[in-house]
Design a protein around this motif. Structure first.
Motif, mmCIF file in Angstrom:
data_model
loop_
_atom_site.group_PDB
_atom_site.id
_atom_site.type_symbol
_atom_site.label_atom_id
_atom_site.label_comp_id
_atom_site.label_asym_id
_atom_site.label_seq_id
_atom_site.Cartn_x
_atom_site.Cartn_y
_atom_site.Cartn_z
ATOM 1 N N MET A 1 32.286 22.430 37.799
ATOM 2 C CA MET A 1 32.848 23.586 37.084
ATOM 3 C C MET A 1 32.202 24.887 37.531
ATOM 4 O O MET A 1 32.884 25.890 37.754
ATOM 5 C CB MET A 1 32.681 23.406 35.574
ATOM 6 N N VAL A 2 30.877 24.884 37.678
ATOM 7 C CA VAL A 2 30.172 26.110 38.057
ATOM 8 C C VAL A 2 30.358 26.414 39.545
ATOM 9 O O VAL A 2 30.721 27.528 39.931
ATOM 10 C CB VAL A 2 28.666 26.018 37.705
ATOM 11 N N HIS A 3 30.077 25.441 40.403
ATOM 12 C CA HIS A 3 30.062 25.683 41.839
ATOM 13 C C HIS A 3 31.465 25.787 42.439
ATOM 14 O O HIS A 3 31.801 26.769 43.086
ATOM 15 C CB HIS A 3 29.259 24.589 42.551
ATOM 16 N N ASP A 4 32.272 24.772 42.224
ATOM 17 C CA ASP A 4 33.564 24.728 42.902
ATOM 18 C C ASP A 4 34.638 25.568 42.217
ATOM 19 O O ASP A 4 35.467 26.161 42.892
ATOM 20 C CB ASP A 4 34.036 23.281 43.028
ATOM 21 N N ILE A 5 34.615 25.612 40.898
ATOM 22 C CA ILE A 5 35.665 26.357 40.204
ATOM 23 C C ILE A 5 35.235 27.794 39.925
ATOM 24 O O ILE A 5 35.923 28.735 40.297
ATOM 25 C CB ILE A 5 36.074 25.632 38.905
ATOM 26 N N PHE A 6 34.073 27.995 39.292
ATOM 27 C CA PHE A 6 33.660 29.344 38.920
ATOM 28 C C PHE A 6 33.221 30.179 40.132
ATOM 29 O O PHE A 6 33.683 31.298 40.320
ATOM 30 C CB PHE A 6 32.526 29.276 37.892
ATOM 31 N N ILE A 7 32.342 29.641 40.968
ATOM 32 C CA ILE A 7 31.799 30.435 42.076
ATOM 33 C C ILE A 7 32.772 30.502 43.254
ATOM 34 O O ILE A 7 33.114 31.582 43.728
ATOM 35 C CB ILE A 7 30.425 29.895 42.528
ATOM 36 N N HIS A 8 33.200 29.342 43.748
ATOM 37 C CA HIS A 8 34.032 29.333 44.962
ATOM 38 C C HIS A 8 35.526 29.414 44.691
ATOM 39 O O HIS A 8 36.315 29.488 45.637
ATOM 40 C CB HIS A 8 33.703 28.102 45.811
ATOM 41 N N GLN A 9 35.917 29.398 43.428
ATOM 42 C CA GLN A 9 37.315 29.579 43.028
ATOM 43 C C GLN A 9 38.276 28.618 43.736
ATOM 44 O O GLN A 9 39.342 29.010 44.201
ATOM 45 C CB GLN A 9 37.751 31.032 43.271
ATOM 46 N N ARG A 10 37.891 27.337 43.813
ATOM 47 C CA ARG A 10 38.807 26.348 44.390
ATOM 48 C C ARG A 10 40.033 26.188 43.492
ATOM 49 O O ARG A 10 41.089 25.772 43.955
ATOM 50 C CB ARG A 10 38.093 25.017 44.598
ATOM 51 N N PHE A 11 39.873 26.465 42.216
ATOM 52 C CA PHE A 11 40.985 26.611 41.278
ATOM 53 C C PHE A 11 40.793 27.997 40.671
ATOM 54 O O PHE A 11 39.683 28.391 40.359
ATOM 55 C CB PHE A 11 40.951 25.547 40.183
ATOM 56 N N LYS A 12 41.852 28.721 40.494
ATOM 57 C CA LYS A 12 41.756 30.125 40.088
ATOM 58 C C LYS A 12 41.625 30.288 38.579
ATOM 59 O O LYS A 12 42.499 30.817 37.908
ATOM 60 C CB LYS A 12 42.957 30.905 40.610
ATOM 61 N N PHE B 1 38.407 30.990 35.357
ATOM 62 C CA PHE B 1 37.082 31.560 35.072
ATOM 63 C C PHE B 1 36.786 32.781 35.951
ATOM 64 O O PHE B 1 35.645 33.068 36.246
ATOM 65 C CB PHE B 1 35.958 30.523 35.245
ATOM 66 N N ARG B 2 37.802 33.499 36.356
ATOM 67 C CA ARG B 2 37.600 34.655 37.238
ATOM 68 C C ARG B 2 36.973 35.839 36.508
ATOM 69 O O ARG B 2 36.321 36.661 37.132
ATOM 70 C CB ARG B 2 38.933 35.094 37.838
ATOM 71 N N ASN B 3 37.185 35.932 35.204
ATOM 72 C CA ASN B 3 36.732 37.105 34.469
ATOM 73 C C ASN B 3 35.409 36.899 33.744
ATOM 74 O O ASN B 3 34.970 37.791 33.018
ATOM 75 C CB ASN B 3 37.808 37.537 33.465
ATOM 76 N N ALA B 4 34.766 35.765 33.930
ATOM 77 C CA ALA B 4 33.465 35.529 33.285
ATOM 78 C C ALA B 4 32.459 36.514 33.866
ATOM 79 O O ALA B 4 32.269 36.582 35.076
ATOM 80 C CB ALA B 4 33.012 34.096 33.522
ATOM 81 N N ASN B 5 31.842 37.289 32.992
ATOM 82 C CA ASN B 5 30.961 38.339 33.483
ATOM 83 C C ASN B 5 29.751 38.527 32.569
ATOM 84 O O ASN B 5 29.255 39.634 32.415
ATOM 85 C CB ASN B 5 31.748 39.645 33.616
ATOM 86 N N ASN B 6 29.253 37.452 31.963
ATOM 87 C CA ASN B 6 28.061 37.582 31.137
ATOM 88 C C ASN B 6 26.812 37.514 32.019
ATOM 89 O O ASN B 6 26.903 37.317 33.226
ATOM 90 C CB ASN B 6 28.052 36.511 30.034
ATOM 91 N N TRP B 7 25.633 37.668 31.447
ATOM 92 C CA TRP B 7 24.402 37.725 32.237
ATOM 93 C C TRP B 7 24.169 36.445 33.026
ATOM 94 O O TRP B 7 23.714 36.490 34.160
ATOM 95 C CB TRP B 7 23.193 38.045 31.346
ATOM 96 N N TYR B 8 24.497 35.280 32.433
ATOM 97 C CA TYR B 8 24.301 34.009 33.133
ATOM 98 C C TYR B 8 25.255 33.911 34.324
ATOM 99 O O TYR B 8 24.847 33.557 35.427
ATOM 100 C CB TYR B 8 24.503 32.839 32.173
ATOM 101 N N ALA B 9 26.516 34.236 34.105
ATOM 102 C CA ALA B 9 27.513 34.167 35.176
ATOM 103 C C ALA B 9 27.139 35.084 36.331
ATOM 104 O O ALA B 9 27.224 34.699 37.504
ATOM 105 C CB ALA B 9 28.893 34.533 34.628
ATOM 106 N N ARG B 10 26.712 36.304 36.029
ATOM 107 C CA ARG B 10 26.313 37.236 37.096
ATOM 108 C C ARG B 10 25.093 36.720 37.856
ATOM 109 O O ARG B 10 25.033 36.826 39.075
ATOM 110 C CB ARG B 10 26.028 38.626 36.509
ATOM 111 N N GLY B 11 24.120 36.151 37.146
ATOM 112 C CA GLY B 11 22.917 35.628 37.797
ATOM 113 C C GLY B 11 23.219 34.447 38.705
ATOM 114 O O GLY B 11 22.714 34.365 39.825
ATOM 115 N N ILE B 12 24.054 33.537 38.233
ATOM 116 C CA ILE B 12 24.427 32.372 39.040
ATOM 117 C C ILE B 12 25.197 32.816 40.278
ATOM 118 O O ILE B 12 24.947 32.341 41.390
ATOM 119 C CB ILE B 12 25.264 31.372 38.192
ATOM 120 N N ARG B 13 26.135 33.743 40.100
ATOM 121 C CA ARG B 13 26.892 34.253 41.263
ATOM 122 C C ARG B 13 25.965 34.922 42.269
ATOM 123 O O ARG B 13 26.095 34.721 43.472
ATOM 124 C CB ARG B 13 27.944 35.267 40.803
ATOM 125 N N ARG B 14 25.053 35.745 41.780
ATOM 126 C CA ARG B 14 24.124 36.456 42.659
ATOM 127 C C ARG B 14 23.246 35.476 43.438
ATOM 128 O O ARG B 14 23.056 35.619 44.644
ATOM 129 C CB ARG B 14 23.267 37.409 41.826
#
Length: 149
Positions: free
Chosen positions: A94-105, A107-120
């Protein structure tokens, strides 16, 4: 009382899997099995699937093995261990393939502190296209510096 043991084993297994993912990523994927992982850093094919997806299969087989141990032997911790590995794999997907790499479109708008840190943290990992000089090999628990603004 046994349910408390099951919960403790499940949670411990889930947390150990973060270490296993880090270890596997750093020393195996960026080591002797780089040939399976490199298409994840630099796409060299037209397929939706990556050779890197083989690592999901590896951990799925281990999880299934623990379910089978529980079902066909008297090894009762096999169920919470198998579920812990499965739950970590699901969260990783869910985090790596869907949220970060967007293999399925989604969770594109998740923008909390955890989401930003994981993406960074993941972006810093992917800035290195080769197998050497990588950083931040974890997935769900990354160094605090990636959460700072």
């Amino acid at each position: 009382m046994q349910i408390l043991y099951w919960i403790l084993i499940f949670l411990t297994t889930f947390c150990i899997m973060e270490f296993m993912a880090w270890f596997t990523h750093k020393y195996i994927m960026h080591g002797f099995l780089w040939r399976l992982h490199k298409d994840h850093h630099k796409k060299d094919h037209d397929s939706w699937f990556e050779r890197n997806d083989a690592f999901f299969i590896f951990y799925a087989v281990i999880s299934i093995g623990f379910f089978l141990l529980w079902k066909y032997t008297s090894f009762w911790p096999g169920l919470p261990i198998g579920l812990g590995i499965f739950a970590y794999g699901f969260c990783y997907f869910m985090v790596h393939d869907i949220f970060i790499h967007q293999r399925f479109k989604i969770f594109r708008n998740a923008n909390n502190w955890y989401a930003r840190g994981i993406r960074r943290a993941h972006k810093m990992h992917h800035k290195h296209l080769g197998k050497d000089d990588g950083e931040c090999f974890g997935m769900l628990f990354v160094p605090f510096k990636y959460f700072k603004q």
